[in-house]
Design a protein around this motif. Structure first.
Motif, PDB file in Angstrom:
ATOM      1  N   ARG A   1     -14.193  -0.889  -1.786  1.00 49.34           N
ATOM      2  CA  ARG A   1     -15.224  -1.678  -2.464  1.00 49.34           C
ATOM      3  C   ARG A   1     -14.599  -2.974  -2.951  1.00 49.34           C
ATOM      4  N   PHE A   2     -15.299  -4.095  -2.762  1.00 56.10           N
ATOM      5  CA  PHE A   2     -14.786  -5.410  -3.133  1.00 56.10           C
ATOM      6  C   PHE A   2     -15.762  -6.118  -4.067  1.00 56.10           C
TER       7      PHE A   2
ATOM      8  N   ALA B   1       0.827  -1.209   0.000  1.00 56.74           N
ATOM      9  CA  ALA B   1       0.000   0.000   0.000  1.00 56.74           C
ATOM     10  C   ALA B   1       0.858   1.254   0.000  1.00 56.74           C
ATOM     11  N   ARG B   2       1.927   1.244   0.755  1.00 57.46           N
ATOM     12  CA  ARG B   2       2.794   2.422   0.822  1.00 57.46           C
ATOM     13  C   ARG B   2       3.497   2.676  -0.503  1.00 57.46           C
TER      14      ARG B   2
ATOM     15  N   VAL C   1      -8.293 -11.149   0.757  1.00 51.09           N
ATOM     16  CA  VAL C   1      -9.246 -10.740   1.794  1.00 51.09           C
ATOM     17  C   VAL C   1      -9.166  -9.257   2.133  1.00 51.09           C
ATOM     18  N   GLY C   2      -8.381  -8.502   1.362  1.00 52.03           N
ATOM     19  CA  GLY C   2      -8.481  -7.052   1.415  1.00 52.03           C
ATOM     20  C   GLY C   2      -7.507  -6.278   2.272  1.00 52.03           C
ATOM     21  N   GLY C   3      -6.478  -6.916   2.793  1.00 50.61           N
ATOM     22  CA  GLY C   3      -5.555  -6.210   3.679  1.00 50.61           C
ATOM     23  C   GLY C   3      -4.934  -4.968   3.069  1.00 50.61           C
ATOM     24  N   ALA C   4      -4.432  -5.080   1.848  1.00 47.70           N
ATOM     25  CA  ALA C   4      -3.793  -3.929   1.198  1.00 47.70           C
ATOM     26  C   ALA C   4      -4.817  -2.872   0.817  1.00 47.70           C
ATOM     27  N   VAL C   5      -6.037  -3.296   0.463  1.00 45.27           N
ATOM     28  CA  VAL C   5      -7.097  -2.339   0.104  1.00 45.27           C
ATOM     29  C   VAL C   5      -7.391  -1.414   1.280  1.00 45.27           C
ATOM     30  N   PHE C   6      -7.555  -1.983   2.459  1.00 47.66           N
ATOM     31  CA  PHE C   6      -7.834  -1.153   3.633  1.00 47.66           C
ATOM     32  C   PHE C   6      -6.660  -0.216   3.928  1.00 47.66           C
TER      33      PHE C   6
ATOM     34  N   VAL D   1     -10.894   3.056  -3.170  1.00 49.11           N
ATOM     35  CA  VAL D   1     -10.055   1.886  -3.414  1.00 49.11           C
ATOM     36  C   VAL D   1     -10.953   0.710  -3.782  1.00 49.11           C
ATOM     37  N   VAL D   2     -10.696   0.121  -4.933  1.00 51.52           N
ATOM     38  CA  VAL D   2     -11.449  -1.035  -5.401  1.00 51.52           C
ATOM     39  C   VAL D   2     -10.530  -2.256  -5.364  1.00 51.52           C
ATOM     40  N   GLY D   3     -11.038  -3.344  -4.833  1.00 46.82           N
ATOM     41  CA  GLY D   3     -10.290  -4.601  -4.847  1.00 46.82           C
ATOM     42  C   GLY D   3     -11.136  -5.686  -5.472  1.00 46.82           C
TER      43      GLY D   3
END
Length: 300
Positions: A172-173, A88-89, A108-113, A122-124
């Motif tokens: 959003r996922f 993410a960084r 499961v969305g860790g980087a999205v959050f 942010v869309v995953g």
């Protein structure tokens, strides 16, 4: 942020000391059968729909450093324990604008959050419906319980939690196919992340060619991959690298990505991205992915 040379050496030393290969080990067990440990590298894409896979990735994405590696963690550089946040960084640091960001193969969305700290939207998406269900539950509730292996057949329950201080409403996922992105009609993004995905799709060259359609002009594409090519996921004829050509020369993936991306991208930087996956309390798999940051150029 780029790791200092001393930090990269520490990571490399840890990799050599802990494990000689890269793999994500999933723990699978029938309702009444024995517990089995097997690697996703040998199982094909259907393994990602299992409840055990969801649990393993909830741990990988959301566990604290002490939860992820309570014993071996003190021997590793801290970056090894922060893979989603590292990804993410890199997106935030390289993006010219902080409007829209996309995570392809978000699990499961860790980087999205984590990316929601910096980006407005942010869309995953992921091919696994089970992963997306878990990500949406994390968005709605902020947490989800999961099980992990301690030793032998001893399991324990923990709770994955979305980090505090970020707006989950920005995320959003959806379920989607990385080899058919145009069908999703998502529009364009200021930054696009594909972490540990390229060597797990059936047509990586098409995946890379389509990137020009989702990255905005001037935007960035952050490609992170250990280049772990396996025929269970990708036919050898479609590997980007990891083979010898007709003259016997080694074709390495890192140098071949540009051919697939075409003239639409310019390589800005290459660095190393460490990660660790816990199998049980005394066994972890450590890998170092290649992180390439590409800038979307003008239309040609």
């Amino acid at each position: 942020p780029t790791m200092a040379p001393s930090q990269e050496l520490a990571v490399a030393a840890a990799v050599g000391a802990v494990v000689g290969g890269i793999g994500c080990f999933l723990l699978t067990r029938g309702r009444k059968g024995p517990l089995n440990v097997r690697s996703t590298a040998a199982s094909g894409s259907t393994v990602y729909e299992s409840s055990r896979a969801v649990d393993e990735y909830l741990q990988f994405h959301f566990a604290s450093a002490n939860e992820l590696a309570p014993l071996v963690g003190k021997f590793l550089a801290k970056e090894v324990l922060q893979f989603p946040a590292l990804c993410a960084r890199e997106c935030a640091a390289s993006a010219p604008r902080k409007g829209r960001c996309l995570d392809i193969g978000c699990a499961v969305g860790g980087a999205v959050f984590e990316m929601a700290r910096d980006f407005q939207e942010v869309v995953g998406f992921d091919f696994s419906a089970a992963f997306i269900d878990a990500a949406n539950e994390m968005k709605k509730k902020g947490s989800r319980k999961y099980e992990r292996l301690v030793e032998g057949e001893i399991m324990e329950q923990l709770e994955a939690k979305v980090p505090s201080g970020l707006d989950r409403g920005r995320c959003r996922f959806i379920v989607g196919d990385a080899c058919d992105m145009p069908a999703l009609k998502l529009g364009k993004f200021d930054s696009v992340l594909a972490a540990n995905l390229m060597c797990r799709v059936p047509d990586p060259n098409k995946f890379l060619r389509d990137m020009k359609d989702v990255v905005s002009e001037g935007g960035t594409f952050v490609l992170v991959s250990p280049f772990s090519w396996l025929p269970e996921y990708t036919d050898k004829k479609k590997w980007v690298g990891g083979y010898r050509d007709s003259r016997g020369q080694a074709v390495m993936t890192e140098g071949q990505v540009a051919n697939a991306l075409g003239p639409y991208f310019r390589l800005v930087e290459t660095k190393q991205m460490p990660f660790i996956i816990r199998e049980h309390q005394r066994k972890n798999q450590v890998g170092v992915s290649c992180c390439q940051i590409w800038k979307r150029t003008s239309q040609v």
